[in-house]
Design an enzyme around this catalytic site. Structure first.
Site, mmCIF file in Angstrom:
data_model
loop_
_atom_site.group_PDB
_atom_site.id
_atom_site.type_symbol
_atom_site.label_atom_id
_atom_site.label_comp_id
_atom_site.label_asym_id
_atom_site.label_seq_id
_atom_site.Cartn_x
_atom_site.Cartn_y
_atom_site.Cartn_z
ATOM 1 C CG ASP A 13 -60.462 1.149 -2.126
ATOM 2 O OD1 ASP A 13 -61.090 0.355 -1.413
ATOM 3 O OD2 ASP A 13 -59.869 2.147 -1.683
ATOM 4 C CG HIS A 28 -51.582 2.737 -0.646
ATOM 5 N ND1 HIS A 28 -50.796 2.874 0.463
ATOM 6 C CD2 HIS A 28 -52.825 2.414 -0.215
ATOM 7 C CE1 HIS A 28 -51.539 2.634 1.534
ATOM 8 N NE2 HIS A 28 -52.770 2.349 1.154
HETATM 9 N N1 CMC Z 1 -53.889 8.371 -11.000
HETATM 10 C C1 CMC Z 1 -53.018 9.179 -11.659
HETATM 11 N N2 CMC Z 1 -51.946 9.745 -11.080
HETATM 12 C C2 CMC Z 1 -51.737 9.507 -9.765
HETATM 13 C C3 CMC Z 1 -52.602 8.674 -9.020
HETATM 14 C C4 CMC Z 1 -53.701 8.105 -9.683
HETATM 15 N N3 CMC Z 1 -54.566 7.307 -9.022
HETATM 16 N N4 CMC Z 1 -52.162 8.602 -7.733
HETATM 17 C C5 CMC Z 1 -51.057 9.377 -7.693
HETATM 18 N N5 CMC Z 1 -50.803 9.907 -8.920
HETATM 19 C C6 CMC Z 1 -49.648 10.748 -9.287
HETATM 20 C C7 CMC Z 1 -49.829 12.163 -8.767
HETATM 21 O O1 CMC Z 1 -50.474 12.982 -9.703
HETATM 22 C C8 CMC Z 1 -48.383 12.569 -8.531
HETATM 23 O O2 CMC Z 1 -47.824 12.872 -9.777
HETATM 24 P P1 CMC Z 1 -46.722 14.053 -9.911
HETATM 25 O O3 CMC Z 1 -45.551 13.570 -9.097
HETATM 26 O O4 CMC Z 1 -46.459 14.166 -11.367
HETATM 27 O O5 CMC Z 1 -47.343 15.289 -9.318
HETATM 28 C C9 CMC Z 1 -47.726 11.290 -8.023
HETATM 29 O O6 CMC Z 1 -48.505 10.214 -8.610
HETATM 30 C C10 CMC Z 1 -47.730 11.144 -6.498
HETATM 31 O O7 CMC Z 1 -49.062 11.306 -6.024
HETATM 32 P P2 CMC Z 1 -49.442 11.941 -4.630
HETATM 33 O O8 CMC Z 1 -50.823 12.506 -4.701
HETATM 34 O O9 CMC Z 1 -48.351 12.856 -4.167
HETATM 35 O O10 CMC Z 1 -49.422 10.661 -3.695
HETATM 36 P P3 CMC Z 1 -50.104 10.528 -2.285
HETATM 37 O O11 CMC Z 1 -49.304 9.528 -1.545
HETATM 38 O O12 CMC Z 1 -50.309 11.849 -1.632
HETATM 39 O O13 CMC Z 1 -51.565 9.954 -2.645
HETATM 40 C C11 CMC Z 1 -53.384 8.512 -2.972
HETATM 41 C C12 CMC Z 1 -51.942 8.657 -2.447
HETATM 42 C C13 CMC Z 1 -53.917 7.123 -2.607
HETATM 43 C C14 CMC Z 1 -54.297 9.561 -2.304
HETATM 44 C C15 CMC Z 1 -53.371 8.713 -4.512
HETATM 45 O O14 CMC Z 1 -52.575 7.722 -5.116
HETATM 46 C C16 CMC Z 1 -54.773 8.724 -5.117
HETATM 47 O O15 CMC Z 1 -55.416 9.765 -5.134
HETATM 48 N N6 CMC Z 1 -55.266 7.535 -5.626
HETATM 49 C C17 CMC Z 1 -56.616 7.438 -6.113
HETATM 50 C C18 CMC Z 1 -57.560 7.271 -4.944
HETATM 51 C C19 CMC Z 1 -57.478 5.885 -4.326
HETATM 52 O O16 CMC Z 1 -57.482 4.879 -5.011
HETATM 53 N N7 CMC Z 1 -57.439 5.852 -2.962
HETATM 54 C C20 CMC Z 1 -57.454 4.612 -2.212
HETATM 55 C C21 CMC Z 1 -56.200 4.367 -1.450
HETATM 56 S S1 CMC Z 1 -56.122 2.702 -0.784
HETATM 57 C C22 CMC Z 1 -57.443 2.537 0.304
HETATM 58 C C23 CMC Z 1 -57.494 3.537 1.404
HETATM 59 O O17 CMC Z 1 -56.496 4.121 1.824
HETATM 60 O O18 CMC Z 1 -58.589 3.752 1.902
#
Ligand code: CMC
Length: 434
Positions: A368, A311
């Protein structure tokens, strides 16, 4: 909205040798913020923050998230207390009006919602223009926007009475619209609302009853549905809420602003993650395959992510996921369902929480991760999950939209950019181009 920000000092930055002093502001809780509103006027520079990881877009008195501690408060009340002790419409009142209602306030609010549950009959014809296999979010986005054509009286957003009526109407009509989206996709007749039922009960009945059979509501499922609505009701300045604020900041029709929020929620990084999470758990299939998927999620050459994990704000267990996990168990017990998907989810959570990759990045289950297991057990197909999220989040979007309109410092949202395209150059007629 009356501002409650206080100045807590100054921040000084140096821009090409020139020192600029900016106000440092503090709210009730959370980190202090540097107020950069006058930065451009004082120093001729902008800030750059794609994805808004260090940028607050507004002052708000509705929801507070402490991502490090895993705390979520609505108007000061912790989400777990609300999920345990209150109902969705009570939480809706709290989000919209700022305080929990007295019994008489609640009764009046509930009645004012229930009398608006019907849709204009023309809306039903509107559905017929869509393919039956359309994604339900495509239908919902369009149907919410279409409502703006039926309520031109909501156009004067400066009028508090019109705003209140539009708010009540939208909260009342979302379950009816969402249920129609579902019924249309499976080719069953639309079921009209029954205003003697509770909000969640009425919604489940509109989704799962058919004219040919008697329908008996199940109190455990009704409670689970209501809880899911509470857990999704608001979540501060996320992508869809910010979209609603931005769309509404131009003075757009409120139904159209909410439709923009529905569109933003659709994506798999946001509301679409519940659908993606259950699809992923199904693909994993059995607990013995969990390790393989955890490895895949860590592979830098593989774009796969554990859906329902991670998140932007929570760097700890999402407090909503805890309630969701408990509710999943209650629903599966009630239905006597032995869904291997729950076992896969629990094993995946356990392995990921002990794995260095996830620990270092502070990736925990989010709201989720378990919601799909519950919705699937209740009987919703995966494509409907984000529709249910949108139904519940409508309350938060409306609370935030109204707050923005009542904020005297509100102006049209208009971010700037850093331009890296070509320098100015002169036009060359096509015949002279090489
Ligand atoms: N699985 C594997 N690795 C992950 C995941 C994941 N679900 N989420 C983040 N990472 C890793 C990412 O690859 C990165 O690694 P590195 O630093 O080595 O490059 C690091 O963690 C930071 O990730 P980020 O993409 O920079 O983080 P963000 O804050 O931009 O993204 C997020 C947040 C929610 C989009 C992301 O965690 C994600 O894609 N999660 C899966 C989708 C999900 O469950 N979304 C629902 C969010 S809660 C409900 C809502 O908001 O609607």
């Amino acid at each position: 909205m009356q501002s409650k920000m206080k100045q807590a000092g100054h921040a000084r930055i140096e821009v090409e040798g020139k020192s600029v002093e900016l106000p440092l502001m503090e709210g009730t809780d959370g980190p202090k913020v540097i107020d950069v509103r006058k930065l451009y006027a004082q120093a001729g520079v902008f800030t750059l923050d794609p994805g808004y990881t260090s940028t607050g877009s507004c002052e708000s008195q509705i929801t507070f998230i402490d991502g490090d501690e895993g705390r979520l408060l609505h108007r000061g009340y912790p989400i777990d207390q609300l999920a345990e002790n209150s109902g969705f419409l009570e939480v809706a009142y709290l989000l919209l009006r700022g305080e929990l209602p007295s019994q008489s306030q609640f009764t009046a609010f509930e009645q004012s919602i229930t009398r608006h549950t019907m849709l204009h009959e023309q809306i039903d014809r509107f559905f017929e223009g869509f393919r039956r296999d359309s994604h339900p979010m495509a239908l919902l986005t369009s149907a919410v926007a279409a409502l703006s054509a039926f309520y031109p009286d909501a156009m004067d957003i400066e009028d508090p009475e019109q705003r209140n009526l539009a708010t009540l109407r939208m909260i009342a009509k979302m379950p009816t619209l969402a249920a129609r989206v579902y019924k249309y996709s499976i080719g069953q007749p639309f079921v009209y609302p029954d205003n003697s039922l509770s909000y969640a009960e009425n919604f489940l009945r509109m989704c799962f009853s058919v004219p040919a059979e008697r329908y008996a509501p199940n109190p455990v499922l009704t409670r689970a549905m209501d809880r899911i609505f509470i857990l999704h009701a608001d979540h501060e300045q996320n992508a869809s809420t910010s979209t609603v604020r931005l769309a509404g900041s131009s003075g757009a029709h409120p139904y159209a602003a909410i439709a923009a929020g529905v569109a933003s929620l659709w994506g798999p990084s946001h509301g679409g993650a519940n659908e993606a999470a259950l699809n992923m758990l199904r693909e994993i299939g059995t607990p013995d395959r969990v390790g393989e998927y955890v490895k895949k999620a860590q592979d830098p050459d593989d774009s796969f992510r554990l859906m329902g994990f991670g998140h932007r704000v929570y760097k700890n267990y999402d407090p909503r996921a805890k309630v969701m996990q408990q509710t999943a168990k209650e629903v599966l017990d009630e239905l006597g369902v032995n869904d291997p998907v729950l076992e896969v989810a629990q094993k995946l959570e356990k392995i990921a929480l002990e794995d260095d990759y996830f620990v270092e990045r502070k990736l925990y289950p989010n709201v989720d991760f378990y919601s799909g297991v519950i919705l699937n057990a209740i009987g919703f197909p995966t494509e409907m999950f984000t529709v249910l999220f949108a139904l519940a989040r409508t309350v938060g979007w409306l609370a935030q939209l109204n707050e923005m309109i009542e904020d005297p410092s509100q102006r049209i949202g208009r971010p700037r950019q850093i331009y890296t395209g070509p320098d100015q150059r002169d036009f060359i007629p096509v015949r002279d181009r090489g």
